[in-house]
Motif scaffolding. Structure first.
Motif, PDB file in Angstrom:
ATOM      1  N   ALA A   1      29.144  77.837  69.157  1.00 30.54           N
ATOM      2  CA  ALA A   1      29.476  78.834  68.134  1.00 30.54           C
ATOM      3  C   ALA A   1      28.885  78.403  66.803  1.00 30.54           C
ATOM      4  CB  ALA A   1      30.990  78.968  68.020  1.00 30.54           C
ATOM      5  N   VAL A   2      28.312  79.354  66.105  1.00 32.40           N
ATOM      6  CA  VAL A   2      27.801  79.085  64.764  1.00 32.40           C
ATOM      7  C   VAL A   2      29.011  79.065  63.830  1.00 32.40           C
ATOM      8  CG1 VAL A   2      26.334  79.918  62.893  1.00 32.40           C
ATOM      9  CG2 VAL A   2      25.600  80.199  65.274  1.00 32.40           C
ATOM     10  N   PRO A   3      29.183  78.002  63.062  1.00 34.07           N
ATOM     11  CA  PRO A   3      30.311  77.977  62.130  1.00 34.07           C
ATOM     12  C   PRO A   3      30.269  79.201  61.207  1.00 34.07           C
ATOM     13  CG  PRO A   3      29.329  75.804  62.292  1.00 34.07           C
ATOM     14  CD  PRO A   3      28.415  76.751  63.025  1.00 34.07           C
ATOM     15  N   PRO A   4      31.388  79.883  61.044  1.00 26.21           N
ATOM     16  CA  PRO A   4      31.400  81.128  60.265  1.00 26.21           C
ATOM     17  C   PRO A   4      30.811  80.998  58.859  1.00 26.21           C
ATOM     18  CG  PRO A   4      33.461  80.894  61.445  1.00 26.21           C
ATOM     19  CD  PRO A   4      32.703  79.610  61.638  1.00 26.21           C
ATOM     20  N   ALA A   5      31.109  79.900  58.168  1.00 27.05           N
ATOM     21  CA  ALA A   5      30.571  79.737  56.806  1.00 27.05           C
ATOM     22  C   ALA A   5      29.041  79.645  56.823  1.00 27.05           C
ATOM     23  CB  ALA A   5      31.177  78.500  56.149  1.00 27.05           C
ATOM     24  N   LEU A   6      28.485  78.968  57.833  1.00 24.96           N
ATOM     25  CA  LEU A   6      27.025  78.860  57.938  1.00 24.96           C
ATOM     26  C   LEU A   6      26.415  80.190  58.360  1.00 24.96           C
ATOM     27  CD1 LEU A   6      26.651  75.323  59.528  1.00 24.96           C
ATOM     28  CD2 LEU A   6      26.293  75.992  57.141  1.00 24.96           C
ATOM     29  N   ALA A   7      27.077  80.925  59.239  1.00 23.81           N
ATOM     30  CA  ALA A   7      26.584  82.248  59.643  1.00 23.81           C
ATOM     31  C   ALA A   7      26.553  83.186  58.443  1.00 23.81           C
ATOM     32  CB  ALA A   7      27.458  82.824  60.756  1.00 23.81           C
ATOM     33  N   ARG A   8      27.580  83.124  57.597  1.00 20.22           N
ATOM     34  CA  ARG A   8      27.582  83.978  56.392  1.00 20.22           C
ATOM     35  C   ARG A   8      26.458  83.577  55.444  1.00 20.22           C
ATOM     36  NH1 ARG A   8      33.084  83.251  56.993  1.00 20.22           N
ATOM     37  NH2 ARG A   8      33.130  81.577  55.433  1.00 20.22           N
ATOM     38  N   ARG A   9      26.232  82.303  55.315  1.00 19.69           N
ATOM     39  CA  ARG A   9      25.229  81.815  54.359  1.00 19.69           C
ATOM     40  C   ARG A   9      23.793  82.043  54.838  1.00 19.69           C
ATOM     41  NH1 ARG A   9      25.296  75.968  51.328  1.00 19.69           N
ATOM     42  NH2 ARG A   9      23.457  76.347  50.076  1.00 19.69           N
ATOM     43  N   PHE A  10      23.540  81.778  56.133  1.00 21.00           N
ATOM     44  CA  PHE A  10      22.169  81.802  56.642  1.00 21.00           C
ATOM     45  C   PHE A  10      21.896  82.887  57.672  1.00 21.00           C
ATOM     46  CE2 PHE A  10      23.025  77.251  55.620  1.00 21.00           C
ATOM     47  CZ  PHE A  10      22.202  77.181  54.504  1.00 21.00           C
ATOM     48  N   GLY A  11      22.913  83.600  58.102  1.00 22.54           N
ATOM     49  CA  GLY A  11      22.757  84.613  59.140  1.00 22.54           C
ATOM     50  C   GLY A  11      22.820  83.983  60.517  1.00 22.54           C
ATOM     51  N   PRO A  12      23.347  84.715  61.506  1.00 18.74           N
ATOM     52  CA  PRO A  12      23.512  84.151  62.849  1.00 18.74           C
ATOM     53  C   PRO A  12      22.278  84.262  63.740  1.00 18.74           C
ATOM     54  CG  PRO A  12      24.526  86.304  62.751  1.00 18.74           C
ATOM     55  CD  PRO A  12      24.025  86.010  61.364  1.00 18.74           C
ATOM     56  N   ALA A  13      21.314  85.097  63.396  1.00 21.60           N
ATOM     57  CA  ALA A  13      20.149  85.335  64.261  1.00 21.60           C
ATOM     58  C   ALA A  13      19.326  84.058  64.421  1.00 21.60           C
ATOM     59  CB  ALA A  13      19.282  86.447  63.691  1.00 21.60           C
ATOM     60  N   ASP A  14      19.104  83.659  65.664  1.00 21.65           N
ATOM     61  CA  ASP A  14      18.264  82.499  65.985  1.00 21.65           C
ATOM     62  C   ASP A  14      18.704  81.250  65.207  1.00 21.65           C
ATOM     63  OD1 ASP A  14      16.206  81.525  67.600  1.00 21.65           O
ATOM     64  OD2 ASP A  14      14.719  81.766  66.010  1.00 21.65           O
ATOM     65  N   PHE A  15      20.006  81.159  64.985  1.00 21.31           N
ATOM     66  CA  PHE A  15      20.537  80.127  64.088  1.00 21.31           C
ATOM     67  C   PHE A  15      20.187  78.711  64.531  1.00 21.31           C
ATOM     68  CE2 PHE A  15      23.683  77.091  62.655  1.00 21.31           C
ATOM     69  CZ  PHE A  15      23.647  77.306  61.289  1.00 21.31           C
ATOM     70  N   TRP A  16      20.440  78.362  65.795  1.00 20.11           N
ATOM     71  CA  TRP A  16      20.252  76.971  66.208  1.00 20.11           C
ATOM     72  C   TRP A  16      18.783  76.552  66.180  1.00 20.11           C
ATOM     73  CZ3 TRP A  16      24.192  74.559  65.029  1.00 20.11           C
ATOM     74  CH2 TRP A  16      25.475  75.025  65.293  1.00 20.11           C
ATOM     75  N   ALA A  17      17.865  77.445  66.425  1.00 23.14           N
ATOM     76  CA  ALA A  17      16.442  77.100  66.299  1.00 23.14           C
ATOM     77  C   ALA A  17      16.109  76.798  64.836  1.00 23.14           C
ATOM     78  CB  ALA A  17      15.566  78.226  66.823  1.00 23.14           C
ATOM     79  N   ARG A  18      16.574  77.649  63.926  1.00 30.86           N
ATOM     80  CA  ARG A  18      16.317  77.412  62.500  1.00 30.86           C
ATOM     81  C   ARG A  18      17.025  76.153  62.012  1.00 30.86           C
ATOM     82  NH1 ARG A  18      18.360  81.485  59.199  1.00 30.86           N
ATOM     83  NH2 ARG A  18      19.840  82.077  60.818  1.00 30.86           N
ATOM     84  N   TRP A  19      18.243  75.940  62.492  1.00 34.54           N
ATOM     85  CA  TRP A  19      19.014  74.766  62.091  1.00 34.54           C
ATOM     86  C   TRP A  19      18.327  73.473  62.541  1.00 34.54           C
ATOM     87  CZ3 TRP A  19      23.329  73.724  59.267  1.00 34.54           C
ATOM     88  CH2 TRP A  19      23.894  72.459  59.427  1.00 34.54           C
ATOM     89  N   THR A  20      17.954  73.385  63.808  1.00 34.99           N
ATOM     90  CA  THR A  20      17.344  72.152  64.304  1.00 34.99           C
ATOM     91  C   THR A  20      16.000  71.888  63.623  1.00 34.99           C
ATOM     92  OG1 THR A  20      16.324  73.231  66.240  1.00 34.99           O
ATOM     93  CG2 THR A  20      18.519  72.245  66.544  1.00 34.99           C
TER      94      THR A  20
END
Length: 140
Positions: free
Chosen positions: A73-92
């Motif tokens: 799960a994408v942490p809600p605060a990070l999803a709000r800040r950066f958006g949930p789309a393709d989150f883990w690829a962008r994060w890593t």
């Protein structure tokens, strides 16, 4: 992802690095921290596993990697800040580049969000290994 065949640094083509990125699956392992104790570099997952790099060293280049469970799960605060789309690829990708730049992730976020600065000398590849998203990055 910057294609492995395109990077150029200081006017020279870093030939071994694109080949390693193109074949990254061969050099990555997923296992326990004990199993991966001799990895060149590793990233710890939230479920206790590790991802390790077993590729050869490239003189003049540093390597970093980051990995996350694809279904985490994408942490809600990070999803709000950066958006949930393709989150883990962008994060890593951002985490790997932070490690190479020796910049704390909080500083990176303020400067770049989860984006890659256009002038970065790093090259990278983001891929899936089963249930894990991994970014492997190299910088001169």
């Amino acid at each position: 992802m910057r294609p492995p065949s395109e990077p150029e640094v200081a006017g020279r083509r870093p030939r071994p690095v694109p080949a390693l990125l193109a074949a990254a699956e061969r050099f990555l392992r997923v296992g326990t921290p004990a199993d991966l104790a001799y990895a060149v570099t590793r990233s710890h997952l939230d479920d206790g596993r590790c991802v390790g790099w077993y590729g050869p060293p490239i003189p003049g280049w540093r390597i970093a990697l980051d990995a996350e469970r694809a279904q985490a799960a994408v942490p809600p605060a990070l999803a709000r800040r950066f958006g949930p789309a393709d989150f883990w690829a962008r994060w890593t990708r951002a985490e790997s580049l932070c490690k190479l730049a020796d910049v704390p992730v909080g500083v990176w976020w303020r400067r770049h969000g989860l984006a890659v600065p256009p002038d970065t000398p790093a090259v990278w590849r983001t891929l899936r290994l089963g249930d894990v998203v991994v970014t492997v990055a190299f910088a001169p």
